[in-house]
Motif scaffolding. Structure first.
Motif, PDB file in Angstrom:
ATOM      1  N   GLU A  15       0.847  -1.192   0.000  1.00  0.00           N
ATOM      2  CA  GLU A  15       0.000   0.000   0.000  1.00  0.00           C
ATOM      3  C   GLU A  15       0.885   1.246   0.000  1.00  0.00           C
ATOM      4  OE1 GLU A  15      -3.317   1.983   2.911  1.00  0.00           O
ATOM      5  OE2 GLU A  15      -3.566  -0.146   2.366  1.00  0.00           O
ATOM      6  N   ASP A  17       0.349   5.566  -0.514  1.00  0.00           N
ATOM      7  CA  ASP A  17      -0.581   6.693  -0.681  1.00  0.00           C
ATOM      8  C   ASP A  17      -2.037   6.247  -0.646  1.00  0.00           C
ATOM      9  OD1 ASP A  17       1.641   8.363  -1.020  1.00  0.00           O
ATOM     10  OD2 ASP A  17       1.647   8.090  -3.198  1.00  0.00           O
ATOM     11  N   GLY A  18      -2.322   5.242   0.160  1.00  0.00           N
ATOM     12  CA  GLY A  18      -3.683   4.747   0.288  1.00  0.00           C
ATOM     13  C   GLY A  18      -4.141   3.885  -0.866  1.00  0.00           C
TER      14      GLY A  18
END
Length: 699
Positions: A15, A17-18
């Motif tokens: 994951e 930056d989201g």
């Protein structure tokens, strides 16, 4: 860009930056090639930079691959029997000279990632097979996925190795000549080739659902030599029509640009396979030459369809053949003299680099035809295999087809015959396609259980039925024989080269026509209002030269002479005496004789046309669709996509190998080059000329 739905089966997700990404190399970080936000070119450059030489070598080969479904139970399989893990010794077909290893070893040790499917399996089974191979590939060092290719699967016709692989499993249209006949009919009514848009959309929908993401299709070749056996797979002899159709196909399969729902195209066979040397095909040595005996023929007739899609198609496939200096005259392309290097087009630097890339602006990759470093290595037969690999790759071929010969490609690199910069260029071109198709990301795996229903729900089925009906061409209709009265009694029989096939096809025809309900099928020809005779001639062999010239007459045990002067006999249709007896007896008692000819080649019909009151042409067209046209339930619509020769004389070849009609000029234009007093196209008893665009209507 939206987050794609990612699935991993052995690696992990990371994951950043989201957002989620696949950690395909397992380093716990996001590499550029794993970042779906980046353009394919940037990702490809990063991937190639991380690949070993061995991985690059495997990446540049594409090989036929068996599934586990058709192997015996005692033979090695994996993934619940889906993957074939057999070792097959060399020499099993004309393409391969190397041992074939099991699927897992081929992916893991040999590093191949491109495969050709030639088997006929249900969509869900194809999808499960594709998933299983990608699962193996995901577990490798860089997690590079698999791209599966096939020849076309949506046209009717007799089975040929690697062709017509899925009749009735995917939506089944008539042969490509039948699609062209339908388009010409639409154009005659003031329409256009838009029916091809629907065809391409249907093919794309069905293939993507099964995990097939690239097609060796379609043929942009323009038919000019009537004896070329591959005529059946073309869209005919009009460069304008072929250009229009092939452009619509590329647009429909790929979309505006390659993306996650695209089907990538490999357009073949550059720069056109039509100008044969008296029909011989380059699958065998007798057909190794492309001939251009007519000034301007290359630019006027053969290159335009490739030019039309050069900026769009993902890849091109060069033909096996080589340009012949002896059989060609001075040609120009865009006001430059054409250079003839007498090597196959996959080895031909001038055509691949200068014509295709520099002049036509092609930016995709070049995928060779099968077996160019083994059996079909025309012009470079004297070279050893590493040198053949080197000649092809350094000339501009990026992928070698139907080969798992990693050893000789590696040797070519080790010996300095292939530069690493060229290897990297080829691998990057190949990788760009994979990234664009989303195979590294959300399109690695498909929903296998749903594939059957997705294909079943395709709009292609209804459209295929329409095209079958539209493909029928009424060539002759003496005295208003057609349309036949609905409910007429009809005797139906199919004639084929093979007696066994004739029996099977006759049974099929009678069942289809009975089910259609337009004619009453009877068993006694003497009691029938109509005698419907369906001729399905066959000539030559896809992979072997005939002893003499390919026979286009309808004949049985015809005495001929081979190229070497030895006597032999040829049959294109068996039981012709019975055919003539049935036709003669029917006409004597006043019944109508209707002849249907399956036009897979431009048959010479001067000996049989006078026996019939009406003649229609089909193109592997379903029998029930033909009868709907014969009875007028569907209007006569189709137009001939090729010209049918008048006689043997117009295609006669003299002792010097020169044909009466030029090998490189399409039928509609041959008259300008014929001997004085001779015309090329057949004219029937009613005065109809059976040339490109001919097709009668009722009323």
């Amino acid at each position: 860009m939206e987050q794609p739905q990612l699935e991993v089966r052995s690696k992990q997700l990371v994951e950043v930056d989201g957002l989620q990404f696949k950690d395909l190399n397992g380093n716990g970080e996001l590499d550029a090639y794993e970042d779906w936000r980046l353009p394919p070119q940037e990702r490809a450059a990063d991937l190639v930079g991380q690949m070993t030489i061995e991985e690059k070598v495997g990446f540049m080969l594409i090989n036929s691959r068996f599934t586990g479904y058709q192997t015996e139970d005692h033979e090695p399989k994996s993934h619940d029997g889906v993957l074939d893990e057999r070792i097959i010794e060399a020499g099993t077909n004309i393409f391969a000279t190397r041992k074939v290893f099991g699927t897992t070893e081929t992916i893991e040790r040999m590093h191949l990632r491109h495969f050709i499917l030639r088997e006929n399996e249900a969509p869900s089974r194809v999808a499960a097979w594709a998933n299983a191979m990608n699962e193996v590939a995901e577990g490798t060092r860089l997690g590079i996925p698999v791209l599966i290719t096939s020849n076309s699967r949506n046209e009717n016709g007799e089975m040929v190795f690697g062709m017509n692989d899925a009749i009735g499993i995917f939506s089944t249209f008539p042969a490509t000549l039948g699609i062209a006949a339908s388009v010409l009919g639409d154009q005659a009514d003031g329409g256009d080739a838009s029916i091809v848009d629907g065809f391409a959309a249907a093919v794309r929908h069905e293939w993507v659902a099964t995990g097939l993401r690239k097609g060796y299709m379609y043929m942009a070749d323009v038919v000019t030599d009537p004896r070329w056996q591959r005529t059946y797979g073309t869209f005919g002899e009009s460069p304008e029509l072929v250009s229009d159709i092939i452009t619509r196909i590329v647009d429909g399969l790929q979309g505006e640009e390659l993306g996650p729902d695209s089907l990538s195209t490999t357009i073949k066979h550059f720069p056109g396979g039509g100008p044969r040397e008296n029909g011989f095909d380059p699958h065998y040595a007798e057909g190794k030459w492309n001939c251009y005996p007519t000034p301007g023929s290359l630019e006027t007739y053969h290159l335009p369809p490739f030019e039309a899609v050069a900026a769009k198609a993902a890849s091109f496939m060069p033909y096996y053949s080589a340009p012949s200096v002896q059989r060609s005259v001075y040609q120009t392309f865009r006001e430059e003299e054409v250079y003839y290097e007498e090597v196959g087009y996959a080895f031909n630097d001038y055509f691949l680099r200068h014509v295709l890339r520099d002049r036509l602006g092609f930016t995709g990759y070049v995928n060779s035809d099968s077996g160019i470093t083994d059996n079909m290595c025309w012009g470079v037969e004297h070279l050893d295999r590493p040198s053949r690999f080197a000649k092809a790759i350094m000339a501009g071929t990026d992928m070698i087809a139907d080969s798992n010969n990693i050893e000789d490609l590696q040797a070519a690199i080790d010996q300095g015959k292939v530069s690493m910069s060229r290897v990297d260029e080829a691998c990057q071109r190949l990788a760009v396609e994979m990234f664009a198709l989303g195979i590294f990301d959300g399109q690695t795996y498909v929903d296998a259980p749903a594939a059957d229903e997705k294909v079943k729900a395709s709009p292609g089925w209804a459209l295929a039925d329409e095209v079958h009906h539209k493909s029928v061409v009424v060539l002759k209709n003496s005295g208003g024989t057609l349309p036949l009265a609905v409910g007429s009694s009809a005797y139906v029989e199919v004639f084929h080269k093979s007696g066994e096939q004739a029996e099977l096809k006759t049974k099929q025809a009678r069942e289809e026509i009975t089910a259609a309900g337009a004619l009453q099928v009877v068993d006694d020809a003497d009691a029938a209002d109509v005698v419907l005779l369906l001729l399905d001639p066959q000539s030559g062999d896809y992979f072997n030269a005939t002893p003499g010239l390919l026979e286009l007459t309808l004949c049985e045990d015809k005495p001929l002479r081979s190229i070497a002067g030895e006597p032999y006999t040829e049959t294109t249709v068996s039981d012709l005496r019975r055919f003539r007896d049935l036709a003669g007896a029917a006409r004597e008692r006043g019944a109508k004789v209707v002849l249907s000819v399956n036009v897979s080649l431009p048959w010479i019909l001067d000996d049989v046309e006078p026996l019939a009151d009406a003649v229609v042409a089909g193109f592997s067209t379903f029998y029930d669709a033909q009868v709907d046209v014969l009875t007028g339930r569907t209007p006569a619509h189709g137009k001939l996509p090729i010209t049918l020769p008048a006689s043997e004389a117009v295609i006669a070849v003299d002792e010097d190998g020169i044909c009466a009609s030029p090998n490189d000029v399409p039928g509609y234009a041959k008259d300008a080059h014929m001997p004085e007093g001779m015309t090329y196209a057949y004219v029937d008893a009613d005065g109809n000329t059976w040339a490109l665009g001919h097709g009668l209507r009722y009323g």
